[in-house]
Design an enzyme around this catalytic site. Structure first.
Site, short mmCIF file in Angstrom:
data_model
loop_
_atom_site.label_atom_id
_atom_site.label_comp_id
_atom_site.label_asym_id
_atom_site.label_seq_id
_atom_site.Cartn_x
_atom_site.Cartn_y
_atom_site.Cartn_z
N CYS A 1 0.83 -1.21 0.00
CA CYS A 1 0.00 0.00 0.00
C CYS A 1 0.87 1.26 0.00
O CYS A 1 1.38 1.64 -1.04
CB CYS A 1 -1.00 -0.04 1.16
SG CYS A 1 -2.47 0.91 0.80
N HIS B 1 -3.41 -5.04 0.35
CA HIS B 1 -2.72 -5.58 1.53
C HIS B 1 -2.80 -7.11 1.52
O HIS B 1 -3.71 -7.68 2.13
CB HIS B 1 -3.39 -5.08 2.81
CG HIS B 1 -3.20 -3.62 3.07
ND1 HIS B 1 -2.15 -3.12 3.79
CD2 HIS B 1 -3.94 -2.55 2.71
CE1 HIS B 1 -2.23 -1.82 3.87
NE2 HIS B 1 -3.32 -1.43 3.22
N GLU C 1 -1.25 -9.15 3.19
CA GLU C 1 -1.03 -9.74 4.53
C GLU C 1 -2.34 -10.15 5.21
O GLU C 1 -2.34 -11.03 6.06
CB GLU C 1 -0.26 -8.76 5.43
CG GLU C 1 -0.95 -7.46 5.82
CD GLU C 1 -0.74 -6.32 4.84
OE1 GLU C 1 -0.50 -6.58 3.64
OE2 GLU C 1 -0.86 -5.14 5.26
#
Ligand code: GLN
Length: 554
Positions: free
Chosen positions: A391, A515, A517
């Site tokens: 990001c 993102h 993650e």
């Protein structure tokens, strides 16, 4: 994690609820204890979900600083929620929605809206029953269609903000069958100077709970070691539970080992017994053992990655840490994350950065530390150090290229420098008119088209990926042609939006507007993180780190 083998459990029998409260102090890891218990129930064949109650007045975690409650976790529906939901998703292997995070802000907003709409037909609107009814409705709705719902009440018993929730749970117990719910109280058992385990704080917090009308069925004592027999007996006596309902939850090196400890303690069996689930549970030998296999897998070697951020607080980047760990589990190595303060002086000479074999620049907001992040990107680009930008880390990679490769002096993101002559990162067109800060970014799961033959294609092994977003700014379309030169290309796009950037003149340099993650799981490491760690291991020519034996068989 997939639900595993078929179970004979009949969902028509109704949902079961496990309510988890906390005593003595917050930060005891009651969420991890609860999630671990849920994992074990899932291993036994049950469909488990969770609800996290956050008694604060914020509608959601989206407007809160990471210094307050750690990272803001993003769900696929765009919900910006407490990081505990991330733990539940990772431990249970499920995707949740905003409805699984109940906050006082959400409850009161709905109650007040209903009052304005005249739905209460002239009655006085009160905490009991209107607020408590709304709380119970939310819990029941979130549990719909599952076998067991774990409901964690944030904060500590006795907090004023938590009172309506505990009252709602008291009513819940009144309304449901006894064997459909279980109250678990997680508390701290400290040591005295002479090494004795002290139960007084536990006694006081259970007393507080009982004064509200809640009697715990199970007490879990968090302590550095297992609880002594004598400690368990004392807790049982004073808290009015049987000794075999008092469980230890000692410190462990890795939170992923908590389910193993909880299983060893027999908490899962006790919970199943009390909820009448014993007969429906898969026999021990048929249970899903993948979690154990993954988290206890032998690891050889180490990969060191520098995380360049502005919050010197692990919780602020929890999902990034976890995703790096998942990549390590997949490749059979330990990933050592070293912290680099992006706001520190001379980031390019920071030892932690120079000693690492990979660089991650995570997401972020505001100008502080962005100079250091750009320096870290430059270092990674110039020295062929594997790089993953998330990001803001993607945006800074674009800015660095614009400035130092394309030669657009003072190029920047309009978020960080309003007067930049080259706003290569600019506000999303649909964000111009927005004034409210909460829940107004481009949020949640969106699909990216990946260009064939690119690094992103190679990493994902697909021409499409769906990942979670949380941003207000994006690559300015007017600059795309000028930016796609001298080694940089946008390999992932969503219509006019640039989603993935990569370098063709570098072993592993990739950044994403999204993102990744947030979707990474212990058994399903994010491909971008796996790619990073693979590149790190390849770069480590000295052979200090070795790649493990390959993927875990699941
Ligand atoms: N501040 C940037 C934006 O709003 C990046 C956001 C992030 O890193 N999550 O676009």
């Amino acid at each position: 994690m997939p639900t595993g083998p078929e179970t004979s459990y009949d969902p028509e029998k109704g949902r079961k609820f496990v309510f988890v409260t906390g005593g003595v102090m917050s930060g005891l890891g009651k969420g991890i204890t609860a999630a671990s218990t849920g994992r074990l129930l899932a291993n036994a064949g049950f469909d488990v979900t969770a609800v996290k109650i956050d008694p604060y007045l914020n509608v959601d975690a989206g407007t809160m600083s990471p210094y307050q409650h750690g990272e803001v976790y993003v769900l696929k529906d765009g919900g910006e929620v407490d990081l505990d939901l991330g733990n539940y998703e990772r431990f249970l292997g499920t995707d949740m929605t905003s409805d699984h995070n109940v906050t006082t802000g959400k409850v009161y907003r709905d109650v007040i809206e209903s009052e304005r709409a005249g739905d209460y037909l002239g009655r006085t609107v009160q905490i009991i029953p209107h607020v408590t009814d709304d709380i119970k409705r939310r819990i029941r709705e979130a549990a719909e269609g599952t076998d067991v719902c774990i409901v964690e009440v944030g904060g500590t018993v006795g907090d004023i903000e938590g009172m309506p929730y505990l009252e709602a749970l008291r009513q819940f117990a009144h309304e449901e069958e006894d064997d459909d719910l279980l109250f678990v109280h997680v508390t701290l058992v400290p040591y005295s100077k002479n090494g004795e385990q002290k139960t007084k704080p536990t006694q006081h917090s259970v007393k507080e709970l009982r004064s509200i009308g809640l009697q715990p069925d199970v007490v879990v004592g968090r302590s550095s070691d297992r609880l002594d027999e004598e400690t368990r007996e004392k807790i049982a006596l004073f808290c009015d539970v049987s000794t075999d309902a008092v469980f230890s939850n000692p410190d462990v090196e890795d939170i992923y080992h908590v389910p193993l400890v909880v299983e060893e303690e027999g908490l899962d069996t006790y919970v199943m017994d009390r909820l009448g689930l014993r007969n429906e549970a898969l026999p021990r030998d048929d249970r899903d053992t993948r979690w154990r296999a993954i988290v206890t897998r032998e690891r050889s070697g180490e990969a060191t990655v520098a995380l360049v951020g502005k919050y010197d607080l692990e919780d602020a980047y929890m999902s990034v840490h976890e995703a790096l760990k998942h990549a390590g589990l997949r490749l059979g190595v330990d990933v050592d994350v070293s912290w680099v303060d992006a706001d520190g002086t001379n980031v390019r000479e920071n030892d932690a950065l120079l000693e690492a074999d990979g660089v991650v620049v995570p997401g972020g907001f505001g100008a502080r530390g962005t100079g250091g992040k750009i320096d870290a990107v430059r270092y990674a680009r110039e020295y062929d150090v594997p790089y993953l930008g998330l990001c803001l880390g993607f945006q800074m990679a674009v800015v660095e290229h614009a400035r130092n490769v394309v030669g657009l002096a003072d190029a920047h993101s309009a978020e960080l420098d309003e007067d930049t002559p080259h706003p290569v990162i600019d506000i999303l067109p649909d964000q111009h008119e927005i004034e409210d800060m909460g829940g107004t970014m481009r949020l949640g799961a969106h699909t990216t088209q990946i260009g064939p033959g690119t690094l992103a294609h190679d990493v994902y092994g697909a021409t499409e990926c769906t990942e979670r977003h949380r941003h207000r700014y994006e690559v300015n379309p007017e600059y795309i042609d000028r930016l796609e030169s001298e080694g940089l290309r946008f390999s992932g796009r969503a219509g006019p939006r640039m989603e993935i950037v990569e370098r063709t003149d570098h072993p592993y340099f990739i950044g994403t507007q999204f993102h990744p993650e947030f979707r990474s799981r212990p058994d399903r490491a994010s491909p971008l993180f796996v790619g990073l760690i693979e590149a790190v291991l390849e770069r480590d020519v000295a052979g200090e780190a070795e790649v493990g034996t390959g993927e875990v068989e699941i």
